[in-house]
Design an enzyme around this catalytic site. Structure first.
Site, PDB file in Angstrom:
ATOM      1  N   CYS A 174      51.967  51.236  54.048  1.00  0.00           N
ATOM      2  CA  CYS A 174      52.712  50.080  54.558  1.00  0.00           C
ATOM      3  C   CYS A 174      52.109  48.791  54.004  1.00  0.00           C
ATOM      4  O   CYS A 174      51.109  48.817  53.295  1.00  0.00           O
ATOM      5  CB  CYS A 174      52.652  50.037  56.084  1.00  0.00           C
ATOM      6  SG  CYS A 174      53.057  51.592  56.883  1.00  0.00           S
ATOM      7  N   MET A 175      52.706  47.665  54.342  1.00  0.00           N
ATOM      8  CA  MET A 175      52.202  46.395  53.824  1.00  0.00           C
ATOM      9  C   MET A 175      50.790  46.106  54.314  1.00  0.00           C
ATOM     10  O   MET A 175      49.956  45.597  53.576  1.00  0.00           O
ATOM     11  CB  MET A 175      53.148  45.243  54.226  1.00  0.00           C
ATOM     12  CG  MET A 175      52.761  43.936  53.568  1.00  0.00           C
ATOM     13  SD  MET A 175      53.752  42.533  54.104  1.00  0.00           S
ATOM     14  CE  MET A 175      55.269  42.806  53.264  1.00  0.00           C
ATOM     15  N   ASP A 176      50.504  46.459  55.569  1.00  0.00           N
ATOM     16  CA  ASP A 176      49.243  46.040  56.181  1.00  0.00           C
ATOM     17  C   ASP A 176      48.370  47.187  56.693  1.00  0.00           C
ATOM     18  O   ASP A 176      47.244  46.963  57.112  1.00  0.00           O
ATOM     19  CB  ASP A 176      49.533  45.114  57.375  1.00  0.00           C
ATOM     20  CG  ASP A 176      50.624  44.126  57.044  1.00  0.00           C
ATOM     21  OD1 ASP A 176      50.401  43.320  56.121  1.00  0.00           O
ATOM     22  OD2 ASP A 176      51.707  44.190  57.659  1.00  0.00           O
ATOM     23  N   HIS A 178      38.987  38.207  18.733  1.00  0.00           N
ATOM     24  CA  HIS A 178      39.062  39.150  19.860  1.00  0.00           C
ATOM     25  C   HIS A 178      39.546  40.505  19.350  1.00  0.00           C
ATOM     26  O   HIS A 178      40.531  40.574  18.624  1.00  0.00           O
ATOM     27  CB  HIS A 178      40.033  38.594  20.912  1.00  0.00           C
ATOM     28  CG  HIS A 178      40.048  39.341  22.209  1.00  0.00           C
ATOM     29  ND1 HIS A 178      38.917  39.631  22.916  1.00  0.00           N
ATOM     30  CD2 HIS A 178      41.081  39.855  22.933  1.00  0.00           C
ATOM     31  CE1 HIS A 178      39.244  40.285  24.033  1.00  0.00           C
ATOM     32  NE2 HIS A 178      40.546  40.442  24.064  1.00  0.00           N
ATOM     33  N   LYS A 231      37.331  34.798  34.298  1.00  0.00           N
ATOM     34  CA  LYS A 231      38.754  34.488  34.484  1.00  0.00           C
ATOM     35  C   LYS A 231      39.331  35.301  35.641  1.00  0.00           C
ATOM     36  O   LYS A 231      38.685  36.263  36.101  1.00  0.00           O
ATOM     37  CB  LYS A 231      39.512  34.786  33.188  1.00  0.00           C
ATOM     38  CG  LYS A 231      39.493  36.254  32.762  1.00  0.00           C
ATOM     39  CD  LYS A 231      40.082  36.444  31.365  1.00  0.00           C
ATOM     40  CE  LYS A 231      40.030  37.898  30.931  1.00  0.00           C
ATOM     41  NZ  LYS A 231      40.427  38.071  29.516  1.00  0.00           N
ATOM     42  N   ARG A 280      47.699  37.734  19.090  1.00  0.00           N
ATOM     43  CA  ARG A 280      47.974  36.977  20.314  1.00  0.00           C
ATOM     44  C   ARG A 280      47.941  35.484  20.005  1.00  0.00           C
ATOM     45  O   ARG A 280      48.978  34.886  19.777  1.00  0.00           O
ATOM     46  CB  ARG A 280      46.966  37.372  21.401  1.00  0.00           C
ATOM     47  CG  ARG A 280      47.349  36.921  22.774  1.00  0.00           C
ATOM     48  CD  ARG A 280      46.573  37.631  23.864  1.00  0.00           C
ATOM     49  NE  ARG A 280      45.121  37.414  23.818  1.00  0.00           N
ATOM     50  CZ  ARG A 280      44.275  37.944  24.691  1.00  0.00           C
ATOM     51  NH1 ARG A 280      44.714  38.733  25.661  1.00  0.00           N
ATOM     52  NH2 ARG A 280      42.973  37.716  24.597  1.00  0.00           N
ATOM     53  N   ARG A 294      31.282  38.014  24.645  1.00  0.00           N
ATOM     54  CA  ARG A 294      32.055  37.644  25.842  1.00  0.00           C
ATOM     55  C   ARG A 294      32.165  38.893  26.715  1.00  0.00           C
ATOM     56  O   ARG A 294      32.904  39.819  26.411  1.00  0.00           O
ATOM     57  CB  ARG A 294      33.437  37.124  25.444  1.00  0.00           C
ATOM     58  CG  ARG A 294      33.385  35.918  24.515  1.00  0.00           C
ATOM     59  CD  ARG A 294      34.764  35.384  24.180  1.00  0.00           C
ATOM     60  NE  ARG A 294      35.665  36.409  23.671  1.00  0.00           N
ATOM     61  CZ  ARG A 294      35.701  36.839  22.409  1.00  0.00           C
ATOM     62  NH1 ARG A 294      34.880  36.338  21.501  1.00  0.00           N
ATOM     63  NH2 ARG A 294      36.542  37.779  22.048  1.00  0.00           N
ATOM     64  N   TYR A 330      56.986  55.043  57.078  1.00  0.00           N
ATOM     65  CA  TYR A 330      58.337  54.739  56.590  1.00  0.00           C
ATOM     66  C   TYR A 330      58.926  55.916  55.826  1.00  0.00           C
ATOM     67  O   TYR A 330      58.253  56.527  55.002  1.00  0.00           O
ATOM     68  CB  TYR A 330      58.307  53.519  55.654  1.00  0.00           C
ATOM     69  CG  TYR A 330      58.005  52.222  56.352  1.00  0.00           C
ATOM     70  CD1 TYR A 330      58.854  51.724  57.338  1.00  0.00           C
ATOM     71  CD2 TYR A 330      56.880  51.486  56.008  1.00  0.00           C
ATOM     72  CE1 TYR A 330      58.574  50.516  57.975  1.00  0.00           C
ATOM     73  CE2 TYR A 330      56.597  50.276  56.641  1.00  0.00           C
ATOM     74  CZ  TYR A 330      57.450  49.803  57.621  1.00  0.00           C
ATOM     75  OH  TYR A 330      57.175  48.617  58.252  1.00  0.00           O
TER      76      TYR A 330
END
Ligand SMILES: *Cc1c(COP(=O)(O)O)cnc(C)c1O
Length: 379
Positions: free
Chosen positions: A314-316, A169, A41, A139, A222, A268
Site C-alpha cells: 500500500c502507499m503507507d 565520463h 548529487k 551526453r 569522481r 488491495y
C-alpha cells in the site's frame, strides 16, 4: 532534521563513519597523487547531501560534485565551504551566481561560455570551469579538437574565466568488456594533450573506473555510488580492490500483529489469501516511502530471519507473513543487516529489474534520515 522527534518508527539510518571509511580506503588505494571528488548529487544518492559532503571533506575528499546549480547553491548555503563542481549543464544566467559563490561549472561548448560572458555583469571573482569532453558517452561535452580549440580561444580571451579542469565520463566502466572504456580513455587523453597548458585537474573515472582501472585515476576521480558502499554493478562487486562499507539501512517496527484463519484476503485486490492459519504483521512503510509495489515478495528481516512481504504493497503500509507470533514493536530491517542475514539495495534492484542507484535515490523524503558516526564518532 536528525535531532527532531519522529513518531513513526520507519527511518533511514545513515552511517557517516562508513562514508568516511570509503573515502579513506579509496585514497589509500589510489595514492596521494589522485584527488577524490565525492559525488553528492540527488541529495547524496538519497543519503543527505550536506551531511555526506561534510563527512567526505572530513575524510580528505578534495571536492564534491553535484548535477545541478540548485544542488550546489544548497550546499554552499548550508555552510559547505570546499570546492563544489556542477557536472551537468547550467543555464547562462547561473554563471554570475556561480562566480559569486565560488561554484565550479562544467562547460561543454565555446558558444555557451561566450554567451555566459555576454549576458553577465563582470564576475565578482574568476569563474572556475571544468571542460567536458564527450569521448563516447554521447551526453554532453566537446567531441573533437576543433571544438576544444574554439572553447580555449574564448577562455584565453578573458581574465574572467579560469580553466581549472577537464574531464570525461565513461559509459561502460562497470562491465567486464574493457574495450569501450579503453577507447574512451585514449580519445580523451588525445584531446587533453592538444592543450598548450594542462589544467589543474584532469579526471575521467566514476566509481566503477576508480575501482577497476586505477591506471586511469589521473589527477582526480569522481566517486559516487561507491562512496555510499553500494557496488556499481554485480561485475564490479566481484572485483572490489577493497571492502566498501554500506552506509544506509532502512528500519521499521511491527505496528500490528494478528492471527488469521485459512481463506482470509490480505490487502488491495485481495490477491493474497491465507492458505492456513497465518500470523500476519503490518509494517508502517509503503510505496510513498520508496518501497515500490514491485517489491511484493521481497523479504524483510525480523528477529534475525527473512520473512516475505505478502499482498499488494500500500502507499503507507505493507504486510508480512510471520512464522510465529511476534510482538508489536519488534524491529524490522528492510535494508541492512540483522544478525547473520542481510538485505541489500542490490537485492531490491534485482527484484525490480533496475540498478541499485535507482533504489538509493527513490527512498522518499518522508523517511527521516538519522545520522550516526558523526564527527569522528565510531571510527
Ligand atoms: C553521477 C556521475 C558520477 C558518479 O558516478 P558513480 O557511478 O555513482 O560513481 C561521475 N561523473 C558524472 C559526470 C556523473 O554524472
Amino acid at each position: 532534521m536528525e535531532d527532531s522527534i519522529h513518531y513513526r518508527p520507519t527511518q533511514a539510518i545513515v552511517d557517516l563513519a562508513a562514508i568516511r571509511a570509503n573515502v579513506r580506503n579509496l585514497k589509500d588505494y589510489l595514492g596521494s597523487e589522485t584527488a577524490v571528488i565525492a559525488v553528492v548529487k540527488a541529495d547524496g544518492y538519497g543519503h543527505g547531501e550536506v551531511e555526506v559532503a561534510q563527512a567526505a571533506f572530513e575524510a580528505g575528499a578534495e571536492m564534491v560534485s553535484v548535477a545541478t546549480p540548485d544542488e550546489a547553491i544548497r550546499l554552499r548555503m548550508a555552510g559547505i565551504s570546499g570546492d563544489i563542481l556542477v557536472m551537468g549543464p547550467s543555464p547562462l544566467v547561473f554563471a554570475e551566481k556561480a562566480a559569486e559563490l565560488g561554484i565550479i561549472l562544467t562547460v561543454s561548448s565555446a558558444e555557451w561560455l561566450q554567451s555566459a560572458l555576454d549576458v553577465s555583469e563582470k564576475f565578482m571573482q574568476q569563474l572556475k570551469i571544468h571542460v567536458k569532453i564527450d569521448s563516447g558517452m554521447g551526453r554532453i561535452g566537446l567531441r573533437d579538437e576543433g571544438a576544444l580549440r574554439s572553447l580555449m580561444s574564448v577562455v584565453n580571451s578573458t581574465k574572467q574565466v579560469l580553466l581549472d579542469g577537464i574531464f570525461t565520463h565513461f559509459a561502460c566502466a562497470d562491465e567486464e568488456n574493457t574495450e569501450n572504456t579503453e577507447e574512451q580513455f585514449i580519445k580523451f587523453m588525445r584531446l587533453v594533450q592538444t592543450l598548450s597548458e594542462k589544467p589543474r585537474l584532469v579526471h575521467a573515472s566514476n566509481s566503477a573506473a576508480s575501482l577497476l582501472y586505477p591506471e586511469y585515476a589521473l589527477d582526480a576521480v569522481r566517486f559516487g555510488i561507491g562512496l555510499y558502499g553500494i557496488t556499481p554493478s554485480e561485475y564490479v562487486g566481484g572485483k572490489l580492490p577493497f571492502r566498501l562499507e554500506r552506509s544506509l539501512r532502512i528500519e521499521s517496527e511491527l505496528a500490528y500483529v494478528k492471527l488469521l484463519e485459512v481463506g482470509n484476503r490480505i490487502s488491495y485486490g485481495g490477491t493474497y489469501v491465507t492458505s492456513s492459519a497465518e500470523w500476519i504483521g503490518t509494517i508502517p512503510i509503503g510505496y510513498a516511502d520508496g518501497l515500490r509495489r514491485g517489491l511484493r515478495g521481497q523479504e524483510v528481516l525480523i528477529d534475525g530471519e527473512r520473512m516475505p512481504i505478502i499482498g499488494t504493497i500500500c502507499m503507507d503500509q505493507c504486510m508480512v507473513k510471520l512464522p510465529r507470533e511476534l510482538a508489536v514493536g519488534e524491529k524490522v530491517v528492510l535494508i541492512g543487516r540483522q544478525d547473520k542475514e542481510e538485505v541489500t539495495m542490490e537485492e531490491w534492484a534485482e527484484r525490480l529489474g533496475t540498478i541499485p542507484y535507482e533504489i538509493a535515490v527513490s527512498i522518499a523524503k518522508r523517511v527521516p534520515r538519522i545520522y550516526t558516526g558523526k564527527d569522528g564518532q565510531n571510527i
